[in-house]
Design a protein around this motif. Structure first.
Motif: not given
Ligand code: SF4
Lengths: 254, 427
Positions: B24-28, B41-42, B139-140, B158-164
């Motif tokens: 669930s990493s990559g967004t802070t 962050g990670w 949250g993530y 993509g506007l709502y998701a942290d990762r696709m």
């Protein structure tokens, strides 16, 4: 043999560092209050803990060490390992005496050991963030109990405060008998004179639980079991990643 | 919320579990007033399943009904399994209640294809939009895009998701079409492209307006199933290397094939998922991403498959004795990284420590170098040991493969050692 006695607080240790330079002597042993001195010694030097001395010592360290090395000192202290205080005192003296920063000199046994202790404490801090579980009480407060190996509760408060900012919560260290309470605006350290049942056991009794709490624990447990791929069972890895000492407080493992 | 949800949760979690991406990493993203939660962050793994894999997200399907018939998938149309569908409100409540109890970092949502790709994608988008906008969930969120979904819907998601993610699953187009007749590479690549375009565009806009909306800030990932088709590790890793050339591709996951549909004769008969091979692929993937290896150095036409007996870095070293021994007190960082038994963090520590003193083997051991392995490939202060030059590669291999094998790891996110992570605190 030079012996210092201090009050076993971090501030006291910084005051001891101050005395090292004031008296130009370095202790071979550090004693806590009431601890008997070793057989052969040349008198016990009593360290007076004062805010001012501690601050001056800390400012001296700040000039020599980066913020992450200073964090190493704090983490080392929170490890509560036997004799870690003497190790930290050695590190601090080295740092102040050295012409350039010592913090990356991993060839030096003192630097390396402090860094290794940092790693252990940091890993426990991380585990505390991973395996903390809140139970919701009827009054809306979220309660979590744990028994970390090192005294890391204070280190996870910033994270909890950010993540659970709109919840009232209490995290409690059952072993060290203190905790932190968040009332939606600030966090305060709390200790309890009278220990209610849940502060001893770590679990909210049925009378204190929110109506849905049991259901969500059950849902979580269901999820935990269903998401496991049976063809890949790996109990060794499971235990390695989630040591058994945490299981007691995990609803999915109860 | 009631007992019936327990049954649904069980069905839909079992249907979702074969997707292995766990990070669930990559967004802070710090907490914002009036919202629920934050993103670290990670990723934080909050639990570990009994298969040893990380549980960071509520990995769940919105529905496991599916009109497609992919041979490797438990949810394929022709399987006789229990089917269920969550309502958006059930999904939202589960996510938020789990999150508030610190069970999870967020949600990983996917779905079987119902009616058509766009209809399905629209329902997924509605669910995550509801979570983000109505319920202010901060949250993530990882959203699996549906192959064949329209660019507009991908853009909105993509506007709502942290990762696709869009899973390629099979590394060779012919094999893919054999096993998943309704899919081809284009149906996977095109949503990948839409995600990438969205990211680049949003980065551009954010350069101009600081408050322009973020678009999948944690990038995209994909997954390949290992061992469901006859394709070699070279096919797999070349595809991975090509994916990693795209700036938006953050992770490729490898999933050892679990024979869920043993009756299908197009699939190989496996008694056990190929876990060692899967592990070797993850190790090779790390070499690509963190150790400055090119894919052709790891697998090529002469060695199309990874060596199952030794890890890919050791395999490379054994094929290239002329590069060793490496002098740890002098060698550049890139060469230190090539030494078996020496990781990124120990290489960095060596660089720092050798400025103070010449390092010997006891230093290296304390720094965390696996001397059992590394000793054949380095020289340090005490020059004595016999290296690969004197021993010859085949003997080094024999020595290092003696005794029992280490079990495969899960390839989940490892927590990197980072000295700068912590602010100073005084207790
Ligand atoms: S489209 Fe997805 S859910 Fe449906 S059968 Fe194929 S892999 Fe399974």
């Amino acid at each position: 043999m030079t012996v210092f006695r201090y009050d076993k607080t971090f501030e006291g240790l910084l005051s001891a560092l101050f005395d090292v330079y004031r008296l130009k002597r370095f202790p071979d042993a550090l004693l806590g209050p009431g601890e008997p001195p070793p057989l052969f010694h040349d008198g016990v030097i009593e360290v007076g803990t004062t805010r001012e001395r501690a601050d001056r010592a800390w400012r001296g360290l700040e000039r020599k060490l980066s913020p992450s090395a200073l964090a190493c000192l704090t983490y080392g202290w929170l490890s509560e390992l036997p004799h870690v205080d003497l190790l930290l005192l050695r590190y601090m003296k080295k740092a102040i005496d050295a012409p350039s920063s010592i913090e990356l000199d991993f060839g030096d046994p003192v630097v390396l050991e402090v860094s290794n202790i940092w790693k252990k404490v940091n890993s426990e801090r991380h585990k505390a963030m991973q395996f903390l579980r809140f139970q919701k009480a009827a009054d809306g407060t979220y309660f979590a109990a744990m028994r970390p190996l090192y005294n890391v509760l204070s280190l996870i408060v910033p994270h909890l405060r950010d993540r659970f900012a709109d919840q009232r919560w209490l995290v409690y260290d059952v072993k060290r008998e203190y905790g932190y309470y968040h009332d939606l605006s600030s966090v305060a350290e709390v200790r309890f004179e009278e220990k209610e049942k849940h502060l001893l056991s770590g679990f909210l009794g049925d009378d204190l639980m929110a109506k849905d709490e049991k259901l969500f624990q059950q849902l979580w447990k269901t999820y935990f079991n269903s998401t496991c791929i049976r063809e890949r069972l790996n109990p060794r890895l499971h235990r390695q990643n989630m040591p058994a000492r945490f299981w007691k407080y995990l609803p999915e493992k109860r | 919320m009631n007992e019936k949800v327990i049954e649904k949760l069980k069905i839909l979690a079992e249907s979702a579990k074969y997707d292995v991406s766990c990070a669930s990493s990559g967004t802070t993203r710090g907490h914002r007033k009036g919202q629920i939660g934050s993103a670290e962050g990670w990723g934080i793994c909050h639990s570990f399943a009994e298969d040893g894999r990380c549980i960071a997200l509520l990995k769940i399907m919105l529905t496991n009904h599916c009109m497609y018939d992919c041979a490797y998938c438990i949810n394929r149309r022709s399987n006789d399994i229990r089917r269920a569908t969550f309502s958006v409100s059930e999904l939202v409540e589960l996510t938020i209640e789990f999150y508030r109890r610190n069970y999870i970092e967020g949600l990983f949502l996917s779905s079987g294809v119902v009616r058509n790709p766009d209809y399905t994608m629209e329902r997924l988008v509605r669910a995550v939009k509801d979570l983000r906008t109505t319920h202010r969930f901060n949250g993530y969120i990882h959203l699996k895009s549906i192959p064949g979904a329209s660019p507009e819907l991908v853009r909105e998601a993509g506007l709502y998701a942290d990762r696709m993610s869009v899973n390629i699953e099979i590394p060779n187009e012919r094999s893919l079409q054999l096993l998943a007749p309704e899919k081809d590479f284009e149906s996977v690549f095109s949503p990948m492209r839409h995600i990438q375009q969205g990211m680049l565009q949003s980065a551009e806009e954010r350069r101009k307006f600081r408050h322009a909306p973020r678009f999948v800030p944690a990038g995209q990932s994909t997954q390949m199933i290992v061992g469901a088709s006859p394709d070699s590790d070279r096919d797999i890793l070349r595809l991975s290397a090509a994916f990693y050339k795209r700036p938006s591709m953050k992770r490729v996951y490898y999933s050892g094939f679990v024979p869920v549909n043993a009756y299908d004769s197009r699939l190989p008969a496996l008694r056990q998922p190929p876990l060692v091979r899967e592990n070797r692929l993850y190790q090779a993937d790390w070499l690509l991403r963190f150790y400055h290896f090119q894919v052709d150095e790891i697998v090529d036409d002469a060695y199309p498959d990874l060596d199952l007996e030794v890890d890919p870095k050791l395999a490379w070293a054994l094929r290239h004795p002329e590069c060793f021994p490496v002098d740890v007190n002098r060698a550049p960082y890139e060469m230190l990284l090539r030494v078996p038994g020496l990781g990124v963090k120990s290489a960095k520590m060596i660089l720092a420590a050798r400025r103070h003193s010449r390092l010997g083997s006891s230093h290296l051991k304390q720094i965390g170098v696996v001397m059992k392995k590394a000793r054949y490939f380095i020289t340090c202060r005490e020059l004595e040991t016999r290296t690969i030059q004197e021993l010859r590669p085949e003997n080094v291999r024999r020595i290092l493969t003696r005794g029992k094998h280490r079990p495969a790891d899960d390839g989940c996110l490892l927590i990197p050692f980072d000295f700068t992570d912590n602010p100073p605190l005084r207790p």
